[in-house]
Design a protein around this motif. Structure first.
Motif, short mmCIF file in Angstrom:
data_model
loop_
_atom_site.label_atom_id
_atom_site.label_comp_id
_atom_site.label_asym_id
_atom_site.label_seq_id
_atom_site.Cartn_x
_atom_site.Cartn_y
_atom_site.Cartn_z
N VAL A 146 0.83 -1.15 0.04
CA VAL A 146 -0.05 -0.13 -0.06
C VAL A 146 0.96 1.33 -0.10
N PHE A 147 1.89 1.20 0.86
CA PHE A 147 2.91 2.42 0.84
C PHE A 147 3.41 2.68 -0.43
N LEU A 148 3.81 1.46 -1.19
CA LEU A 148 4.61 1.59 -2.43
C LEU A 148 3.36 1.96 -3.32
N LEU A 200 -0.03 24.50 -2.49
CA LEU A 200 -1.19 24.29 -2.99
C LEU A 200 -0.93 22.98 -4.06
N ILE A 201 0.33 23.06 -4.80
CA ILE A 201 0.60 21.78 -5.58
C ILE A 201 0.80 20.53 -4.72
N ILE A 202 1.41 20.55 -3.63
CA ILE A 202 1.58 19.57 -2.70
C ILE A 202 0.20 19.26 -2.15
N ASP A 203 -0.88 20.27 -1.87
CA ASP A 203 -2.04 19.79 -1.34
C ASP A 203 -2.91 19.15 -2.64
N GLY A 204 -2.52 19.57 -3.90
CA GLY A 204 -3.45 19.02 -4.88
C GLY A 204 -2.99 17.55 -5.00
N ILE A 205 -1.79 16.97 -4.92
CA ILE A 205 -1.44 15.60 -5.04
C ILE A 205 -2.01 14.90 -3.67
N PHE A 206 -2.17 15.41 -2.63
CA PHE A 206 -2.90 15.00 -1.32
C PHE A 206 -4.34 14.69 -1.46
N ASN A 207 -5.17 15.81 -2.05
CA ASN A 207 -6.38 15.60 -2.47
C ASN A 207 -6.59 14.80 -3.66
N SER A 208 -5.80 14.26 -4.38
CA SER A 208 -6.04 13.44 -5.48
C SER A 208 -6.54 12.12 -5.11
N TYR A 209 -6.54 11.61 -3.78
CA TYR A 209 -6.79 10.44 -3.20
C TYR A 209 -8.34 10.60 -2.89
N ILE A 216 -7.31 4.94 -4.17
CA ILE A 216 -6.04 4.14 -4.66
C ILE A 216 -6.35 2.87 -5.16
N ASP A 217 -7.61 2.37 -4.83
CA ASP A 217 -7.99 1.02 -5.39
C ASP A 217 -8.88 0.90 -6.53
N ALA A 218 -9.07 2.04 -7.31
CA ALA A 218 -9.73 2.21 -8.28
C ALA A 218 -9.08 2.40 -9.63
N PHE A 219 -9.79 1.87 -10.81
CA PHE A 219 -8.83 2.28 -12.13
C PHE A 219 -9.75 3.31 -12.66
N ILE A 220 -8.86 3.76 -13.62
CA ILE A 220 -9.28 5.00 -14.55
C ILE A 220 -10.11 4.51 -15.47
N PHE A 232 4.99 9.00 3.24
CA PHE A 232 4.87 8.33 4.85
C PHE A 232 3.73 9.01 5.29
N ILE A 233 3.75 10.34 5.51
CA ILE A 233 2.75 10.94 6.26
C ILE A 233 1.32 10.80 5.31
N MET A 234 1.05 10.65 4.16
CA MET A 234 -0.09 10.36 3.45
C MET A 234 -0.50 8.79 3.61
N TYR A 235 0.38 7.99 4.09
CA TYR A 235 -0.11 6.57 4.22
C TYR A 235 -1.13 6.54 5.50
N TYR A 236 -1.06 7.51 6.48
CA TYR A 236 -2.02 7.42 7.58
C TYR A 236 -3.14 7.89 7.32
N THR A 237 -3.45 8.71 6.26
CA THR A 237 -4.50 9.31 5.79
C THR A 237 -5.47 8.67 4.60
N VAL A 238 -4.95 8.01 3.84
CA VAL A 238 -5.28 6.96 2.80
C VAL A 238 -6.15 5.91 3.19
N ASP A 239 -7.46 5.70 2.79
CA ASP A 239 -8.00 4.50 3.32
C ASP A 239 -7.71 3.40 2.10
N ALA A 240 -6.79 2.44 2.86
CA ALA A 240 -6.58 1.45 1.76
C ALA A 240 -7.03 -0.03 2.03
N SER A 241 -8.19 0.01 2.87
CA SER A 241 -8.91 -1.10 3.40
C SER A 241 -9.25 -2.20 2.28
#
Length: 259
Positions: A12-14, A141-150, A155-159, A49-58
């Motif tokens: 998941v971290f990868l 804001l750019i870094i916040d954008g990649i954070f909000n991309s989840y 993370i478990d869905a396809f395009i 590493f920081i985002m790992y604890y905020t992303v739902d990867a269940s």
């Protein structure tokens, strides 16, 4: 004991790490050669590493589809960063329009940040744009954008690629980019067009005067004066450029998420 030490959490971290790393490969400012590669890798690692604890990867299941999820994360990161780079390239295109009228088109310089040739005026405007981006904390804001991309692209869905909405969106982004480039270049290009008309009239009225010798220094002088005069307008246009860049990144993430 940290969850990251658990071997089950490494896949998941990868997935998170490759999206952020791919995002920084094509993103303006963070992707430049002047930024050391160890810094990019380390920054991506600790951000993941920081985002790992905020992303739902269940819902992540490690099976034969995991490699496709990994490729999807790389594709998402690359394309979101690339669309931002395309929008910001409007500054370079505007500089190319201006240099062509000034006579500087033959004097392109090597940009040490991207490793490509860029027009002189475009490089001057580009540095102003990046300084403006840093001064208003746009990199946050750019870094916040990649954070909000989840939130848009789980993370478990396809395009989804059912229709041509993504292609239409990219074409619209190209149109916006060229429109902003034209808005940035039109004050200088318009004034130089009037200078060309004046030189043509002078050439007809005073045939003894060599306008080719007088015209080039005159156009360069007029260009510098007009750039100095319209610099405040340029900052306003750059502000709109960054707003367009963030809106385009958000719209692309919504399309990738199936919205």
């Amino acid at each position: 004991m940290l969850d990251l030490i658990n071997l089950n959490s490494i896949p998941v971290f990868l997935l998170i790490f490759v999206r952020i790393a791919a995002f920084f490969v094509t993103l303006p400012l963070f992707s430049y050669r002047t930024i050391p590669a160890p810094f990019k890798i380390g920054f991506s690692f600790f951000l993941a590493f920081i985002m790992y604890y905020t992303v739902d990867a269940s819902a992540i299941v490690i099976d034969e589809m995991y490699i496709f999820l990994l490729l999807k994360e790389i594709l998402v990161g690359l394309l979101i960063g690339l669309i931002a780079f395309i929008i910001l390239s409007a500054v370079q295109i505007a500089g190319g329009f201006i240099d062509f009228q000034m006579g500087f088109a033959i004097a392109n310089v090597m940009d040490p940040q991207t490793g490509a040739q860029s027009p002189l005026t475009g490089q001057y405007f580009y540095i102003f744009a990046l300084l403006f981006l840093l001064s208003v904390n746009g990199h946050h804001l750019i870094i916040d954008g990649i954070f909000n991309s989840y939130h848009f692209i789980p993370i478990d869905a396809f395009i989804p690629f059912q229709d041509g909405s993504i292609a239409d969106f990219v074409i619209t982004a190209f149109n916006k980019m060229f429109l902003i480039a034209f808005q940035i270049a039109i004050p200088i290009v318009g004034c130089l067009f009037l200078v060309d008309i004046a030189l043509g009239i002078i050439a007809r009225a005073v045939p003894q005067l060599n306008v080719f010798v007088v015209g080039l220094p005159l156009k360069i002088l007029v260009s510098f004066l007009v750039i100095l005069f319209f610099l405040s307008l340029y900052i306003t246009l750059v502000k709109g450029l960054f707003e367009t860049m963030f809106e385009t990144m958000r719209g692309l993430m919504q399309l990738f998420g199936g919205a």
